[in-house]
Design a protein around this motif. Structure first.
Motif, PDB file in Angstrom:
ATOM      1  N   GLY A  31      24.627 -24.805 -14.138  1.00  0.00           N
ATOM      2  CA  GLY A  31      24.312 -25.769 -15.186  1.00  0.00           C
ATOM      3  C   GLY A  31      24.592 -25.179 -16.549  1.00  0.00           C
ATOM      4  N   SER A  32      23.946 -25.692 -17.549  1.00  0.00           N
ATOM      5  CA  SER A  32      24.119 -25.246 -18.933  1.00  0.00           C
ATOM      6  C   SER A  32      23.061 -24.189 -19.243  1.00  0.00           C
ATOM      7  CB  SER A  32      23.976 -26.455 -19.862  1.00  0.00           C
ATOM      8  OG  SER A  32      24.096 -26.069 -21.201  1.00  0.00           O
ATOM      9  N   ARG A  33      23.496 -22.960 -19.557  1.00  0.00           N
ATOM     10  CA  ARG A  33      22.567 -21.837 -19.717  1.00  0.00           C
ATOM     11  C   ARG A  33      22.859 -21.076 -21.004  1.00  0.00           C
ATOM     12  NH1 ARG A  33      21.232 -19.544 -14.759  1.00  0.00           N
ATOM     13  NH2 ARG A  33      19.373 -18.834 -15.825  1.00  0.00           N
ATOM     14  N   THR A  34      21.836 -20.469 -21.573  1.00  0.00           N
ATOM     15  CA  THR A  34      22.006 -19.613 -22.747  1.00  0.00           C
ATOM     16  C   THR A  34      22.453 -18.222 -22.305  1.00  0.00           C
ATOM     17  OG1 THR A  34      19.746 -18.778 -22.730  1.00  0.00           O
ATOM     18  CG2 THR A  34      20.142 -20.830 -23.979  1.00  0.00           C
ATOM     19  N   ALA A  35      22.939 -17.439 -23.254  1.00  0.00           N
ATOM     20  CA  ALA A  35      23.346 -16.065 -22.960  1.00  0.00           C
ATOM     21  C   ALA A  35      22.164 -15.265 -22.426  1.00  0.00           C
ATOM     22  CB  ALA A  35      23.926 -15.410 -24.213  1.00  0.00           C
ATOM     23  N   SER A  36      21.003 -15.451 -22.991  1.00  0.00           N
ATOM     24  CA  SER A  36      19.809 -14.729 -22.538  1.00  0.00           C
ATOM     25  C   SER A  36      19.464 -15.073 -21.092  1.00  0.00           C
ATOM     26  CB  SER A  36      18.612 -15.043 -23.432  1.00  0.00           C
ATOM     27  OG  SER A  36      18.853 -14.638 -24.736  1.00  0.00           O
ATOM     28  N   GLU A  37      19.521 -16.351 -20.758  1.00  0.00           N
ATOM     29  CA  GLU A  37      19.224 -16.775 -19.390  1.00  0.00           C
ATOM     30  C   GLU A  37      20.240 -16.191 -18.408  1.00  0.00           C
ATOM     31  OE1 GLU A  37      17.269 -21.151 -20.407  1.00  0.00           O
ATOM     32  OE2 GLU A  37      19.430 -20.980 -20.117  1.00  0.00           O
ATOM     33  N   LEU A  38      21.513 -16.260 -18.781  1.00  0.00           N
ATOM     34  CA  LEU A  38      22.558 -15.727 -17.901  1.00  0.00           C
ATOM     35  C   LEU A  38      22.420 -14.220 -17.727  1.00  0.00           C
ATOM     36  CD1 LEU A  38      25.568 -17.830 -19.208  1.00  0.00           C
ATOM     37  CD2 LEU A  38      24.550 -17.965 -16.924  1.00  0.00           C
ATOM     38  N   ALA A  39      22.185 -13.523 -18.835  1.00  0.00           N
ATOM     39  CA  ALA A  39      22.053 -12.062 -18.776  1.00  0.00           C
ATOM     40  C   ALA A  39      20.888 -11.659 -17.871  1.00  0.00           C
ATOM     41  CB  ALA A  39      21.860 -11.490 -20.177  1.00  0.00           C
ATOM     42  N   ALA A  40      19.778 -12.358 -17.999  1.00  0.00           N
ATOM     43  CA  ALA A  40      18.608 -12.033 -17.181  1.00  0.00           C
ATOM     44  C   ALA A  40      18.889 -12.277 -15.699  1.00  0.00           C
ATOM     45  CB  ALA A  40      17.397 -12.851 -17.637  1.00  0.00           C
ATOM     46  N   ASP A  41      19.471 -13.422 -15.383  1.00  0.00           N
ATOM     47  CA  ASP A  41      19.740 -13.747 -13.977  1.00  0.00           C
ATOM     48  C   ASP A  41      20.835 -12.875 -13.376  1.00  0.00           C
ATOM     49  OD1 ASP A  41      17.776 -15.630 -14.053  1.00  0.00           O
ATOM     50  OD2 ASP A  41      19.113 -17.362 -14.009  1.00  0.00           O
ATOM     51  N   ALA A  42      21.782 -12.432 -14.199  1.00  0.00           N
ATOM     52  CA  ALA A  42      22.886 -11.600 -13.704  1.00  0.00           C
ATOM     53  C   ALA A  42      22.550 -10.116 -13.756  1.00  0.00           C
ATOM     54  CB  ALA A  42      24.144 -11.875 -14.519  1.00  0.00           C
ATOM     55  N   ASP A  43      21.384  -9.792 -14.324  1.00  0.00           N
ATOM     56  CA  ASP A  43      20.966  -8.398 -14.486  1.00  0.00           C
ATOM     57  C   ASP A  43      22.005  -7.604 -15.282  1.00  0.00           C
ATOM     58  OD1 ASP A  43      19.122  -6.345 -14.258  1.00  0.00           O
ATOM     59  OD2 ASP A  43      19.997  -5.591 -12.394  1.00  0.00           O
ATOM     60  N   VAL A  44      22.410  -8.203 -16.409  1.00  0.00           N
ATOM     61  CA  VAL A  44      23.391  -7.608 -17.316  1.00  0.00           C
ATOM     62  C   VAL A  44      22.708  -7.479 -18.679  1.00  0.00           C
ATOM     63  CG1 VAL A  44      25.603  -8.015 -18.484  1.00  0.00           C
ATOM     64  CG2 VAL A  44      25.337  -8.637 -16.076  1.00  0.00           C
ATOM     65  N   PRO A  45      22.820  -6.321 -19.352  1.00  0.00           N
ATOM     66  CA  PRO A  45      22.232  -6.204 -20.689  1.00  0.00           C
ATOM     67  C   PRO A  45      22.792  -7.291 -21.621  1.00  0.00           C
ATOM     68  CG  PRO A  45      23.008  -4.065 -19.911  1.00  0.00           C
ATOM     69  CD  PRO A  45      23.490  -5.090 -18.931  1.00  0.00           C
ATOM     70  N   LEU A  46      21.939  -7.808 -22.478  1.00  0.00           N
ATOM     71  CA  LEU A  46      22.333  -8.915 -23.349  1.00  0.00           C
ATOM     72  C   LEU A  46      23.539  -8.556 -24.210  1.00  0.00           C
ATOM     73  CD1 LEU A  46      21.761 -11.803 -24.174  1.00  0.00           C
ATOM     74  CD2 LEU A  46      20.114 -10.942 -25.846  1.00  0.00           C
ATOM     75  N   SER A  47      23.585  -7.342 -24.747  1.00  0.00           N
ATOM     76  CA  SER A  47      24.730  -6.955 -25.587  1.00  0.00           C
ATOM     77  C   SER A  47      26.027  -6.983 -24.783  1.00  0.00           C
ATOM     78  CB  SER A  47      24.507  -5.575 -26.193  1.00  0.00           C
ATOM     79  OG  SER A  47      24.339  -4.609 -25.169  1.00  0.00           O
ATOM     80  N   THR A  48      25.966  -6.581 -23.528  1.00  0.00           N
ATOM     81  CA  THR A  48      27.134  -6.630 -22.643  1.00  0.00           C
ATOM     82  C   THR A  48      27.457  -8.077 -22.285  1.00  0.00           C
ATOM     83  OG1 THR A  48      26.598  -4.473 -21.714  1.00  0.00           O
ATOM     84  CG2 THR A  48      28.031  -5.884 -20.396  1.00  0.00           C
ATOM     85  N   ALA A  49      26.432  -8.863 -22.038  1.00  0.00           N
ATOM     86  CA  ALA A  49      26.630 -10.259 -21.649  1.00  0.00           C
ATOM     87  C   ALA A  49      27.421 -11.021 -22.701  1.00  0.00           C
ATOM     88  CB  ALA A  49      25.292 -10.936 -21.397  1.00  0.00           C
ATOM     89  N   TYR A  50      27.127 -10.810 -23.977  1.00  0.00           N
ATOM     90  CA  TYR A  50      27.857 -11.515 -25.029  1.00  0.00           C
ATOM     91  C   TYR A  50      29.349 -11.203 -24.967  1.00  0.00           C
ATOM     92  CZ  TYR A  50      23.748 -13.377 -27.393  1.00  0.00           C
ATOM     93  OH  TYR A  50      22.618 -14.084 -27.702  1.00  0.00           O
ATOM     94  N   ARG A  51      29.701  -9.937 -24.771  1.00  0.00           N
ATOM     95  CA  ARG A  51      31.122  -9.564 -24.686  1.00  0.00           C
ATOM     96  C   ARG A  51      31.774 -10.204 -23.461  1.00  0.00           C
ATOM     97  NH1 ARG A  51      28.977  -4.581 -25.426  1.00  0.00           N
ATOM     98  NH2 ARG A  51      29.731  -3.815 -23.423  1.00  0.00           N
ATOM     99  N   LYS A  52      31.056 -10.181 -22.345  1.00  0.00           N
ATOM    100  CA  LYS A  52      31.608 -10.734 -21.115  1.00  0.00           C
ATOM    101  C   LYS A  52      31.707 -12.259 -21.183  1.00  0.00           C
ATOM    102  CE  LYS A  52      31.653  -6.592 -19.523  1.00  0.00           C
ATOM    103  NZ  LYS A  52      32.887  -5.822 -19.435  1.00  0.00           N
TER     104      LYS A  52
END
Length: 121
Positions: A31-52
């Motif tokens: 669905g429609s998710r924020t970077a924070s939600e995706l990072a938490a569920d993917a177990d990826v640091p938020l700073s890394t998540a933004y780049r990815k």
């Protein structure tokens, strides 16, 4: 940001899908998710998540939308922009990538039309 109907380049798509963090974010994109939600569920640091997330958006594998909030702060939300990715080798021995997109809802078609009108203006 690439337009929905722009085909992504083969290397761009392969680079994004070769990245384990990108694949984890795609798996988390329900669905429609924020970077924070995706990072938490993917177990990826938020700073890394933004780049990815930027990498996946450039590859046209994710789409962004802006959520306008009453407090004046806006939030970017991400959602999958594909149903299937196919890589083929044609008769000329050239690799191509085909990204199968989900059909757009009428409201999304209208939004796309207005975005194009604003670009032209």
């Amino acid at each position: 940001m690439p337009r929905r109907d722009d085909p992504p380049g083969l290397e761009t798509v392969l680079d994004a899908l070769d990245d384990p963090a990108c694949r984890a974010l795609v798996r988390a994109a329900d669905g429609s998710r924020t970077a924070s939600e995706l990072a938490a569920d993917a177990d990826v640091p938020l700073s890394t998540a933004y780049r990815k997330l930027d990498r996946l958006t450039e590859a046209s594998l994710l789409e962004t939308e802006t959520e306008v909030r009453t407090d004046g702060h806006h939030t970017t939300r991400y959602r999958l922009a594909f149903e299937e990715v196919t890589i083929t080798l044609d008769d000329g021995r050239t690799f191509t990538v085909d990204v199968i997109r989900p059909p757009q809802a009428p409201s999304e078609r209208l939004e796309t039309m207005w975005t194009e009108v604003r670009r032209e203006a």
